[in-house]
Design an enzyme around this catalytic site. Structure first.
Site, PDB file in Angstrom:
ATOM      1  N   PRO A  45       0.774  -1.250   0.085  1.00  0.00           N
ATOM      2  CA  PRO A  45      -0.026   0.087  -0.034  1.00  0.00           C
ATOM      3  C   PRO A  45       0.699   1.407  -0.006  1.00  0.00           C
ATOM      4  O   PRO A  45       0.562   2.161  -0.798  1.00  0.00           O
ATOM      5  CB  PRO A  45      -0.913  -0.209   1.353  1.00  0.00           C
ATOM      6  N   GLU A  46       1.690   1.658   1.062  1.00  0.00           N
ATOM      7  CA  GLU A  46       1.996   3.145   0.961  1.00  0.00           C
ATOM      8  C   GLU A  46       3.062   3.437   0.253  1.00  0.00           C
ATOM      9  O   GLU A  46       3.668   2.671  -0.314  1.00  0.00           O
ATOM     10  CB  GLU A  46       2.129   3.500   2.556  1.00  0.00           C
TER      11      GLU A  46
END
Length: 273
Positions: free
Chosen positions: A2-3
């Site tokens: 994700p990030e």
DNA sequence: GCGAATGTTCGCTT
DNA sequence: CAAGCGAACATTCG
């Protein structure tokens, strides 16, 4: 995956295996993850294209073709990209398979199917949302004055500001908590209550923490392939995220958990004010 | 069975 | 009208 630190890791690991390769075919097993245009247009548009670059903007990834056409990818919560030989069986929940001319395949896998892919022609308007992103965390324009300007009239919690992709691109729920811990600021502190010193520490903590976690995520292509692109090496280095109820690593105070904007937030009530 | 999970967008209520 | 919620998307895991 994700990030920003994870997305950047994917980009760095896969880039050498994508550049200069030509797409020989595209299989779409689940059209749900194709945001635009139609699956048929994606297949027709990408087949035969040569990959010129693999870029990242915030949490977006982008395959740029020699022609100027491009494929934008957002992994959202559980999206995952791998490059595997055609001979290796595909994992469950593999939705897109892009065959390359060297016998490898670029595969998009996503358990929850929240991720999205957009194919666009050169000069066509980008509808992925990537152009609405704010500045990159490592941009020298990210300083205390920049943040102060964005926060001037906002009563929102500072954590919500960090999660706003149109201000600084790439920060998510894990690293917003880690950044606020490093900066010594409570996640629920209203933006318009932040001091000059808060802005200085925040502006420093954003690139520092993200660079730290990119470095900790470093992984070889072989190890990445073995772990199916799901190795989360950041976990042992997290100070607050996921540690609610546990002692603060700095002062021993019990870490508190609260919900902000629907996202869980963990902080140290002693170290963060 | 319930709640939460590294993200974003939409629609409804203040 | 802006801000701020919750829901939705869909699946897995504890």
């Amino acid at each position: 995956m994700p990030e920003l630190p994870e997305v950047e890791t994917v980009r760095r690991v896969l880039e050498p295996y994508l550049l200069k390769k030509t797409i020989t075919g595209v299989q779409i097993h689940n059209a749900q993850v194709i945001a635009a245009p139609s699956p048929e247009q994606c297949i027709a548009g990408m087949t035969g294209q040569s990959i010129a670059a693999f870029a990242r903007h915030g949490k977006f990834l982008r395959l740029l073709f020699e022609s100027g056409d491009y494929l934008t990818i957002h992994l959202r919560m559980t999206g995952c990209l791998t490059v595997q030989p055609q001979t290796v069986p595909t994992e469950k929940h593999t939705h897109i398979v892009i065959a390359l001319d060297d016998g490898n395949e670029l595969r998009y896998q996503d358990v929850r199917r929240l991720g999205k892919l957009w194919f666009a022609r050169h000069g066509e308007e980008d509808i992925s949302g990537a152009k609405e992103l704010g500045i990159e965390p490592f941009d020298s324009a990210l300083n205390a004055v920049f943040l102060q300007d964005k926060c001037r009239n906002s009563k929102k919690p500072v954590k919500s500001m960090l999660l706003d992709q149109s201000i600084v691109a790439g920060i998510g729920n894990i690293y917003s908590d880690e950044i606020l811990f490093a900066a010594g600021i409570r996640p629920d502190k209203p933006c318009n209550m932040l001091t000059d010193s808060d802005f200085e520490r925040l502006a420093a903590a954003i690139p520092e923490r993200l660079a730290f976690f990119i470095e900790k995520n470093a992984i070889s292509f072989e190890e990445y392939a073995l772990s199916k692109g799901k190795d989360y090496r950041n976990t042992p280095y997290l100070c607050v995220y996921g540690r609610g109820g546990e002692p603060c690593l700095v002062c021993g105070t019990t870490l508190q958990r609260l919900v902000l904007g629907g996202r869980s937030s963990v902080f140290c009530p002693h170290c963060q004010r």
